[in-house]
Design an enzyme around this catalytic site. Sequence first.
Site, PDB file in Angstrom:
ATOM      1  N   LEU A   1     -21.519  -1.112  -3.186  1.00 28.45           N
ATOM      2  CA  LEU A   1     -22.646  -2.130  -3.242  1.00 28.45           C
ATOM      3  C   LEU A   1     -24.065  -1.257  -3.389  1.00 28.45           C
ATOM      4  CD1 LEU A   1     -22.277  -4.462  -0.083  1.00 28.45           C
ATOM      5  CD2 LEU A   1     -21.925  -5.119  -2.367  1.00 28.45           C
TER       6      LEU A   1
ATOM      7  N   THR B   1     -16.263  -0.107  -6.388  1.00 31.01           N
ATOM      8  CA  THR B   1     -17.646  -0.092  -6.954  1.00 31.01           C
ATOM      9  C   THR B   1     -18.525  -0.528  -5.682  1.00 31.01           C
ATOM     10  OG1 THR B   1     -17.057  -0.849  -9.127  1.00 31.01           O
ATOM     11  CG2 THR B   1     -19.435  -0.900  -8.586  1.00 31.01           C
TER      12      THR B   1
ATOM     13  N   LEU C   1     -17.518  -3.716   1.559  1.00 26.66           N
ATOM     14  CA  LEU C   1     -18.538  -2.590   0.914  1.00 26.66           C
ATOM     15  C   LEU C   1     -18.464  -2.709  -0.550  1.00 26.66           C
ATOM     16  CD1 LEU C   1     -18.268   0.153   3.725  1.00 26.66           C
ATOM     17  CD2 LEU C   1     -20.029  -1.683   3.566  1.00 26.66           C
TER      18      LEU C   1
ATOM     19  N   TYR D   1       1.028  -1.127  -0.076  1.00 23.79           N
ATOM     20  CA  TYR D   1       0.090   0.086   0.007  1.00 23.79           C
ATOM     21  C   TYR D   1       0.982   1.104  -0.133  1.00 23.79           C
ATOM     22  CZ  TYR D   1      -3.776  -3.251   1.523  1.00 23.79           C
ATOM     23  OH  TYR D   1      -4.554  -4.413   1.411  1.00 23.79           O
TER      24      TYR D   1
END
Length: 290
Positions: free
Chosen positions: A223, A221, A217, A66
């Site tokens: 939910l 994209t 979640l 990251y």
Amino acid sequence: MTTAASDLPGGTWTLGDTTVTRFGYGAMQLAGPWVLGPPKDHDGALAVLREAVSRGISHIDTAETYGPRVVNELIREALHPYGENLFIATKAGGRRDAEGGWPSARTPDELRRQIDDNLETLGVDALDLVHLRLGDASGPVPERIAEAFETLVDLQRQGGIRHLGVSNATAEQVEEAQSIAPIVSVQNGYNLARRHDDALIDRLAADGVAYIPFFPLGGFTPLQSEALSAVAARLGSTPLSVALAWLLQRSPNILLIAGTSSVAHLRENIAGAGLALSEQDVAVLDAIAG
């Protein structure tokens, strides 16, 4: 002032030899766009990490990829020296390329370098938990994992790793890892619309192994579902809050690592995950995945 862990949604779970809050924090979004480079708001990123810990969150998920390095260094700057109750999980098995891709890197030498890099950037003598990252950016890939996992087991014996897990893994790869050494967690893509791991979650729960869904979640994209929105409207909440609450009620071994780069959004996630869903609500949400 630190909020007691019992005040967080979901209570606690024992990861190896440590009790952690089931509501954790995923730090991926603290890096720059596409998880590359530094954050636009450096002080804001530090504030999110400190807010998470002040609210009682004791499980933080990160990875050397990251940034790369950026998020680990932010965690160290914000929270080091770490409190005795803070549990930081990281990953090994991949790298970032010049185009921002996520190619695999699972040879013994590559894994050893990644563990050394995680130890350095986090500023610790031993990593609490290392997930062996498998597959590729599209998802799990059926392949043997023995050499890579045995390398991490060897590093664990040497004292650089306390606990092991696997990530982006098939059910067969989970079994292969367990045949080599104990694991405390599996970290896979899963949410109320992506239910492929239901049987695996139940098996792991029976074994006392945590399941940590990434993209809880929906990832890049979010939910979207008319049924989800209807439940949220009935509860006076948001669809994403309902999705987090559903995960906590799905199984006691599910640990949340919903990520955000905003203190306000972190607080919203904590409040939302504590929603109480009725049997009717759960039945409606279960039908989303068909």
